[in-house]
Design an enzyme around this catalytic site. Structure first.
Site, PDB file in Angstrom:
ATOM      1  N   SER A 140      26.836  74.202  57.694  1.00  0.00           N
ATOM      2  CA  SER A 140      25.783  73.646  58.530  1.00  0.00           C
ATOM      3  C   SER A 140      24.468  73.845  57.800  1.00  0.00           C
ATOM      4  O   SER A 140      24.145  74.958  57.379  1.00  0.00           O
ATOM      5  CB  SER A 140      25.746  74.344  59.900  1.00  0.00           C
ATOM      6  OG  SER A 140      24.666  73.864  60.675  1.00  0.00           O
ATOM      7  N   ASN A 155      18.315  45.987  55.048  1.00  0.00           N
ATOM      8  CA  ASN A 155      17.445  46.428  53.954  1.00  0.00           C
ATOM      9  C   ASN A 155      17.310  45.349  52.877  1.00  0.00           C
ATOM     10  O   ASN A 155      16.214  45.091  52.374  1.00  0.00           O
ATOM     11  CB  ASN A 155      18.003  47.698  53.313  1.00  0.00           C
ATOM     12  CG  ASN A 155      17.814  48.929  54.172  1.00  0.00           C
ATOM     13  OD1 ASN A 155      17.030  48.943  55.109  1.00  0.00           O
ATOM     14  ND2 ASN A 155      18.553  49.983  53.861  1.00  0.00           N
ATOM     15  N   GLN A 196      31.954  51.407  51.589  1.00  0.00           N
ATOM     16  CA  GLN A 196      33.280  51.233  52.178  1.00  0.00           C
ATOM     17  C   GLN A 196      34.408  51.414  51.165  1.00  0.00           C
ATOM     18  O   GLN A 196      35.586  51.406  51.540  1.00  0.00           O
ATOM     19  CB  GLN A 196      33.397  49.847  52.834  1.00  0.00           C
ATOM     20  CG  GLN A 196      32.505  49.664  54.065  1.00  0.00           C
ATOM     21  CD  GLN A 196      32.903  50.553  55.233  1.00  0.00           C
ATOM     22  OE1 GLN A 196      33.425  51.645  55.048  1.00  0.00           O
ATOM     23  NE2 GLN A 196      32.657  50.086  56.437  1.00  0.00           N
ATOM     24  N   ASN A 221      27.343  50.730  41.897  1.00  0.00           N
ATOM     25  CA  ASN A 221      26.767  51.663  40.943  1.00  0.00           C
ATOM     26  C   ASN A 221      27.880  52.136  40.014  1.00  0.00           C
ATOM     27  O   ASN A 221      29.048  51.741  40.170  1.00  0.00           O
ATOM     28  CB  ASN A 221      26.053  52.833  41.638  1.00  0.00           C
ATOM     29  CG  ASN A 221      26.965  53.654  42.531  1.00  0.00           C
ATOM     30  OD1 ASN A 221      28.153  53.842  42.235  1.00  0.00           O
ATOM     31  ND2 ASN A 221      26.427  54.165  43.632  1.00  0.00           N
ATOM     32  N   PRO A 231      18.790  56.496  37.207  1.00  0.00           N
ATOM     33  CA  PRO A 231      17.587  56.583  36.378  1.00  0.00           C
ATOM     34  C   PRO A 231      17.724  55.903  35.017  1.00  0.00           C
ATOM     35  O   PRO A 231      16.751  55.839  34.260  1.00  0.00           O
ATOM     36  CB  PRO A 231      17.388  58.096  36.207  1.00  0.00           C
ATOM     37  CG  PRO A 231      18.738  58.687  36.408  1.00  0.00           C
ATOM     38  CD  PRO A 231      19.408  57.823  37.432  1.00  0.00           C
ATOM     39  N   ASP A 252      19.922  48.943  47.848  1.00  0.00           N
ATOM     40  CA  ASP A 252      19.692  47.732  48.639  1.00  0.00           C
ATOM     41  C   ASP A 252      18.475  46.979  48.121  1.00  0.00           C
ATOM     42  O   ASP A 252      18.477  45.745  48.023  1.00  0.00           O
ATOM     43  CB  ASP A 252      19.483  48.089  50.111  1.00  0.00           C
ATOM     44  CG  ASP A 252      20.680  48.785  50.727  1.00  0.00           C
ATOM     45  OD1 ASP A 252      21.812  48.557  50.250  1.00  0.00           O
ATOM     46  OD2 ASP A 252      20.490  49.562  51.674  1.00  0.00           O
TER      47      ASP A 252
END
Length: 328
Positions: A36, A52, A173, A195, A226, A257
């Site tokens: 947590s 977006n 997904q 990516n 980067p 996006d």
């Protein structure tokens, strides 16, 4: 060029953890993690991949067709998107579910742990593309972004059947979908967005090699964080485009996006793949500099100046002939 952007429409709950996730993991106990994180900050922002992307394209002067499912709580969000040039007339409104929620915690190294509640997004599988194409006259490209998996498959199959070029962007997904479904999403795509990590997942889950994927798609666009972006086509040398210089890092949410928004906008203007990658990189940089996927402003003068500084005056002149940024 009329582009439909299908995918998630959501509200983002963005939190910041003042430490490193990796420091909290015990190598010998990764099979039973119980953690947590006490976060320092919570920001609630408009989000969802399709929203977006559409927002970014609208900010560059286009009018993308947003396709997705939302709840009755969408009214304010819809007004915001329409004020930024997005066509929301094909968004499905659920009568029983809330708009989807994205909950994400980012550590000081910009690593992220996230969860996504689908809500109304599950009804996106009910959306048919043909009536949308009839309403707007025609669709030149459909981007199939992360969404309800059944909706992604339906949109891809329909685009393929009706001969509408489509861009595959399975993104988040990929972790959920089996190889057979990913092959169905990717095969025949005019463009494949991912990516570099996601590309590895696509290769692993589909069983296709790097070369076999290039046999099945027109253009493969791989963002490298980067390091910029790599664009591949079968029989052509790879095109690598360096990132646009940033003015600071605030939050990585929505950067991918925004890249797609810039890339697709330049594509709609009829520019080269190199220019598409450059506009994509600069748009992505604007998001990185703010918290949230739609909190940035694209000013015409500043955008073109930054493009010239990053990629040269010739690139800026080409883009300036088409871009109509939402802000002066």
């Amino acid at each position: 060029m009329r582009i439909a952007i299908t995918g998630s429409i959501a509200t983002d709950h963005l939190m910041t953890f003042p430490g490193r996730f990796g420091d909290q993991l015990i190598a010998e106990q990764l099979d039973r993690v119980s953690l947590s994180f006490l976060v320092d900050e919570l920001q609630i922002r408009r989000g969802g991949c399709a929203a977006n992307i559409s927002f970014g394209m609208g900010c560059l002067g286009l009018s993308p067709v947003l396709v997705g499912a939302v709840g009755t709580d969408f009214a304010d969000y819809r007004s915001w998107l329409e004020r930024h040039g997005v066509d929301c007339d094909s968004v499905h409104i659920s009568e029983v579910h809330h708009t989807a929620r994205f909950l994400c915690t980012t550590d000081e190294d910009h690593n992220q742990i996230a969860s996504f509640y689908t809500g109304a997004m599950a009804e996106a599988r009910e959306i048919e593309l043909h009536p949308i194409a009839e309403r707007v006259g025609a669709l030149d490209l459909v981007l199939v972004g992360p969404n309800d998996p059944a909706a992604m498959l339906r949109h891809t199959d329909e685009a393929r059947t009706r001969g509408i070029p489509f861009a595959a962007d399975p993104s988040q997904q990929l972790a959920r979908m089996p190889g057979e479904e990913i092959r169905r999403l990717v095969d025949g795509a005019a463009y494949l967005f991912s990516n570099d990590y996601e590309l590895g997942l696509i290769i692993q889950k589909t069983g296709w090699s790097d070369e076999e994927i290039l046999d099945r798609v027109g253009v493969r666009v791989t963002t490298l964080g980067p390091k910029g972006v790599r664009i591949d086509r079968k029989g052509e040398p790879s095109l690598h485009i360096s990132p646009a210089p940033e003015r600071g890092k605030a939050d990585p949410t929505g950067v991918g996006d925004a890249f797609r928004a810039g890339f697709l906008s330049a594509l709609a203007w009829g520019l080269s793949l190199e220019r598409c990658g450059q506009v994509g990189n600069l748009t992505a940089t604007h998001v990185l500099e703010q918290v949230g996927g739609q909190e940035y402003e694209l000013g015409q003068k500043v955008f073109i100046e930054r493009l010239a500084a990053a990629y040269g005056q010739a690139a800026a002149d080409e883009v300036a002939a088409h871009a109509r940024c939402h802000y002066v």
